[in-house]
Design a protein around this motif. Structure first.
Motif, PDB file in Angstrom:
ATOM      1  N   UNK A 300     -46.953 -31.629 -33.102  1.00 59.07           N
ATOM      2  CA  UNK A 300     -48.383 -31.340 -32.955  1.00 59.07           C
ATOM      3  C   UNK A 300     -49.003 -32.223 -31.872  1.00 59.07           C
ATOM      4  N   UNK A 301     -48.651 -33.533 -31.864  1.00 54.82           N
ATOM      5  CA  UNK A 301     -49.184 -34.431 -30.836  1.00 54.82           C
ATOM      6  C   UNK A 301     -48.699 -34.028 -29.455  1.00 54.82           C
ATOM      7  N   UNK A 302     -47.438 -33.669 -29.374  1.00 53.27           N
ATOM      8  CA  UNK A 302     -46.849 -33.301 -28.094  1.00 53.27           C
ATOM      9  C   UNK A 302     -47.473 -32.004 -27.567  1.00 53.27           C
ATOM     10  N   UNK A 303     -47.726 -31.059 -28.462  1.00 56.53           N
ATOM     11  CA  UNK A 303     -48.369 -29.816 -28.063  1.00 56.53           C
ATOM     12  C   UNK A 303     -49.742 -30.097 -27.458  1.00 56.53           C
ATOM     13  N   UNK A 304     -50.449 -31.061 -28.042  1.00 54.94           N
ATOM     14  CA  UNK A 304     -51.751 -31.433 -27.499  1.00 54.94           C
ATOM     15  C   UNK A 304     -51.649 -32.002 -26.098  1.00 54.94           C
ATOM     16  N   UNK A 305     -50.566 -32.732 -25.819  1.00 47.98           N
ATOM     17  CA  UNK A 305     -50.368 -33.307 -24.489  1.00 47.98           C
ATOM     18  C   UNK A 305     -49.992 -32.242 -23.463  1.00 47.98           C
ATOM     19  N   UNK A 306     -49.236 -31.234 -23.894  1.00 49.35           N
ATOM     20  CA  UNK A 306     -48.714 -30.229 -22.967  1.00 49.35           C
ATOM     21  C   UNK A 306     -49.650 -29.032 -22.794  1.00 49.35           C
ATOM     22  N   UNK A 307     -50.482 -28.778 -23.789  1.00 53.20           N
ATOM     23  CA  UNK A 307     -51.375 -27.622 -23.719  1.00 53.20           C
ATOM     24  C   UNK A 307     -50.615 -26.312 -23.818  1.00 53.20           C
TER      25      UNK A 307
END
Length: 347
Positions: A300-307
């Motif tokens: 979830x955190x990584x998805x926020x970084x990658x968009x």
């Protein structure tokens, strides 16, 4: 002798049960991230930014993948406060068994990681690769993890028997000082003794090494060179891959490489910003993290970084990680379908 004798009447197992490791660690001012069985933090014992210090709630043990130190709650107190074992026992026994913070009065001095030496690490990796060819036990372990000998050769995997490396490096012309500063040796001997060794290669040279014990009863099971962790596999992807899979662990990445997918490993769930930065030119990034609370939170955190570039891979029910999927029948085909499903969901 008197100090040791004064602690012999204490039930150490009961003492440790009354003082949970995570509470003592947080009380010492170390901020643990995540919830559940595995929690991580920036190591208090050496300079780093990655968050290699790991607390395991099921075993009440800690281990740092950066500096290689580890132990139980008493070992932690000994390191943070500079205590002997009897002093650490008395220190813990005199603390109420509550969640109240435990003060750390004398922080242990941080240790600087030795500088990386690509030429020496490349020579060490070649030595390990030769030892793998002669170790039936190590090859059998890789086969049990679904890693074939051809993949092992292609990725430069090796095996550390625990003796002979220093002599091999000296014979190759490396000075005693370079060998000593390489990070390949600890006070107990060779760092990767008894382990399959995995190199990170960039520009044709080895930049980092990690190891996994082939003895499943050994602790710690994982070792790495001190200092910052790389994004494992980035050296093989190139600067702008059209797509890539990011996974969590060492053998997750080995399995994906065995299957022929462009992949890299975050080597944990902390420091995701550096992984996102490494993949900034990649238009589609599949996130295949472990199917536990820490893995889901990291995705979830990584998805926020990658968009919009992110696509989350959901592993089948009952499969803990990519490495476990490899031992299932048709594991590669199942994972390919999961990638296709994740791509459709991300549109």
């Amino acid at each position: 002798m008197t100090a040791v004798a004064s602690t012999t009447s204490i039930d150490l197992a009961a003492l440790k049960r009354r003082h949970l490791l995570a509470e003592v660690v947080e009380g010492a001012g170390v901020e643990l991230r995540g919830r559940g069985r595995v929690r991580q933090a920036v190591c208090p014992f050496h300079e780093e930014r990655e968050g290699s210090f790991t607390v395991y709630g099921d075993t009440e043990r800690w281990y740092c993948f950066g500096c290689g130190e580890g132990g139980d709650v008493l070992d932690f107190l000994q390191r943070t406060e500079g205590l002997s074992l009897p002093e650490a026992i008395r220190r813990l026994d005199g603390t109420p068994p509550t969640t109240r913070p435990v003060a750390a009065s004398r922080p242990y001095p941080r240790m600087a990681a030795p500088p990386r030496d690509p030429a020496l690490l490349t020579a060490a990796a070649r030595y390990y690769a030769g030892q793998l060819r002669h170790s039936r036990e190590a090859r059998a372990y890789l086969a049990s993890r679904s890693i074939g000998i051809d993949t092992a050769a292609r990725l430069g995997l090796g095996f550390a028997p625990g003796a002979g490396l220093r002599t091999a490096l000296a014979s190759a012309g490396f000075t005693a000082g370079r060998i000593r500063e390489s990070g390949l040796f600890t006070e107990r001997g060779e760092r990767f003794s008894g382990m399959v060794v995995v190199p990170e290669v960039a520009g044709g040279r080895v930049r980092w090494l990690a190891g996994r014990a082939i003895d499943r009863e050994r602790s710690p099971r994982f070792q790495a060179l001190p200092g910052p962790k790389p994004v494992l596999g980035m050296g093989r992807l190139g600067p702008t891959p059209p797509w890539a899979v990011v996974t969590e662990g060492l053998f997750d990445w080995l399995v994906l490489a065995q299957w022929g997918f462009p992949a890299c490993a975050a080597l944990g769930t902390q420091g995701l910003e550096r992984v996102a930065n490494a993949l900034r030119g990649c238009p589609r990034v599949f996130l295949a993290f472990d199917a536990d609370t820490a893995g889901r939170e990291a995705a979830a955190r990584f998805s926020g970084l990658l968009g919009r570039r992110a696509a989350v891979v959901h592993l089948p029910e009952g499969v803990a990680d990519v490495a476990e999927l490899a031992v299932h029948s048709q594991g590669r085909e199942v994972f390919l379908r999961l990638l296709e499903r994740a791509a459709r969901a991300a549109r």
